[in-house]
Design a protein around this motif. Structure first.
Motif, PDB file in Angstrom:
ATOM      1  N   THR A 151       2.897 -29.848  -9.714  1.00 52.20           N
ATOM      2  CA  THR A 151       3.145 -28.734 -10.532  1.00 52.20           C
ATOM      3  C   THR A 151       2.988 -27.523  -9.855  1.00 52.20           C
ATOM      4  OG1 THR A 151       1.548 -29.996 -12.121  1.00 52.20           O
ATOM      5  CG2 THR A 151       1.815 -27.819 -12.519  1.00 52.20           C
ATOM      6  N   SER A 181       3.715 -23.076 -10.455  1.00 54.19           N
ATOM      7  CA  SER A 181       3.957 -21.932 -11.247  1.00 54.19           C
ATOM      8  C   SER A 181       5.052 -21.297 -11.214  1.00 54.19           C
ATOM      9  CB  SER A 181       2.767 -21.033 -10.988  1.00 54.19           C
ATOM     10  OG  SER A 181       1.436 -21.241 -11.277  1.00 54.19           O
ATOM     11  N   TYR A 211      12.386 -25.938  -7.029  1.00 53.21           N
ATOM     12  CA  TYR A 211      11.384 -26.820  -7.390  1.00 53.21           C
ATOM     13  C   TYR A 211      11.833 -28.372  -7.150  1.00 53.21           C
ATOM     14  CZ  TYR A 211      10.569 -22.573 -10.715  1.00 53.21           C
ATOM     15  OH  TYR A 211      10.055 -21.545 -11.223  1.00 53.21           O
ATOM     16  N   ARG A 255       3.836 -22.785 -16.250  1.00 54.42           N
ATOM     17  CA  ARG A 255       3.798 -23.942 -15.159  1.00 54.42           C
ATOM     18  C   ARG A 255       4.790 -25.068 -15.541  1.00 54.42           C
ATOM     19  NH1 ARG A 255      -0.029 -23.806 -11.565  1.00 54.42           N
ATOM     20  NH2 ARG A 255      -0.935 -25.556 -11.376  1.00 54.42           N
ATOM     21  N   VAL A 256       5.373 -25.522 -14.391  1.00 56.19           N
ATOM     22  CA  VAL A 256       6.228 -26.635 -14.435  1.00 56.19           C
ATOM     23  C   VAL A 256       5.726 -28.052 -13.785  1.00 56.19           C
ATOM     24  CG1 VAL A 256       7.839 -25.781 -12.701  1.00 56.19           C
ATOM     25  CG2 VAL A 256       8.617 -27.263 -14.304  1.00 56.19           C
ATOM     26  N   THR A 257       5.831 -29.222 -14.327  1.00 54.02           N
ATOM     27  CA  THR A 257       5.626 -30.285 -13.633  1.00 54.02           C
ATOM     28  C   THR A 257       6.705 -31.032 -13.470  1.00 54.02           C
ATOM     29  OG1 THR A 257       3.352 -30.153 -14.567  1.00 54.02           O
ATOM     30  CG2 THR A 257       4.037 -32.255 -13.767  1.00 54.02           C
ATOM     31  N   THR A 277       8.353 -34.635 -12.004  1.00 54.18           N
ATOM     32  CA  THR A 277       8.201 -36.000 -11.749  1.00 54.18           C
ATOM     33  C   THR A 277       9.520 -36.609 -11.064  1.00 54.18           C
ATOM     34  OG1 THR A 277       9.002 -36.948 -13.967  1.00 54.18           O
ATOM     35  CG2 THR A 277       6.398 -36.580 -13.649  1.00 54.18           C
ATOM     36  N   ARG A 300       7.224 -28.233 -19.333  1.00 55.62           N
ATOM     37  CA  ARG A 300       6.214 -27.049 -19.185  1.00 55.62           C
ATOM     38  C   ARG A 300       4.942 -27.703 -19.361  1.00 55.62           C
ATOM     39  NH1 ARG A 300       9.578 -23.899 -23.331  1.00 55.62           N
ATOM     40  NH2 ARG A 300       8.364 -25.130 -24.745  1.00 55.62           N
ATOM     41  N   GLN A 301       3.947 -26.902 -19.370  1.00 55.59           N
ATOM     42  CA  GLN A 301       2.474 -27.254 -19.518  1.00 55.59           C
ATOM     43  C   GLN A 301       2.317 -27.600 -21.013  1.00 55.59           C
ATOM     44  OE1 GLN A 301       3.404 -24.029 -18.769  1.00 55.59           O
ATOM     45  NE2 GLN A 301       2.577 -22.591 -20.053  1.00 55.59           N
TER      46      GLN A 301
END
Length: 138
Positions: free
Chosen positions: A5, A7, A27, A71-73, A75, A94-95
């Motif tokens: 994760t 920002s 990212y 915030r970006v997660t 996978t 996104r969160q």
């Protein structure tokens, strides 16, 4: 591997106020390096073995906006075959859970002396990573 994760930074934005395309690539690259380090096969090990990862093709599918303050997660799913390349598909959310992008990359492992792709990158990662399962390898 646990998702990574991050920002969104102000310098990741374009003039429309949403994340610009190259930032998605940063990212995705960051998440791959964090995973390689966690698997015990980070930059120092690769340098010592005379190899380095290369992206041969990368595609970004933009699905929704990602903006300042989000915030970006990320996978990552690793797809290994029997050849010199592999595919990594990375999904960014996104969160609030909304999918914002998918980054798909065809990758190889470059022998830095011969300047040729390693013939069995999955075998290299299995042999050298302390936790190859994080890279999708049993």
């Amino acid at each position: 591997m646990e998702p990574i994760t991050l920002s969104v930074r102000l310098d990741d934005l374009d003039t429309n106020g949403h994340v610009r395309g190259p930032a998605y690539l940063v990212y995705a690259d960051h998440a791959r390096w964090v995973t390689a380090e966690a698997a015990g096969a980070g930059q120092a090990l690769l340098n010592a073995r005379g190899v380095g990862p290369v992206n041969l093709e990368t595609t970004i599918r933009h699905l929704a906006e990602l903006r300042a303050g989000d915030r970006v997660t990320i996978t990552s799913t690793y797809e290994w075959g029997t050849g010199k390349t592999s595919r990594i598909v990375q999904r960014l959310h996104r969160q609030d859970g909304v999918a914002v992008a998918e980054v798909s990359s065809v990758c190889g492992l470059l022998d830095l002396t011969e300047r040729r792709l390693v013939p069995d990158p999955a075998g290299f990662w299995r042999e050298h990573a302390t936790r190859p399962g994080l890279l999708g390898l049993a």
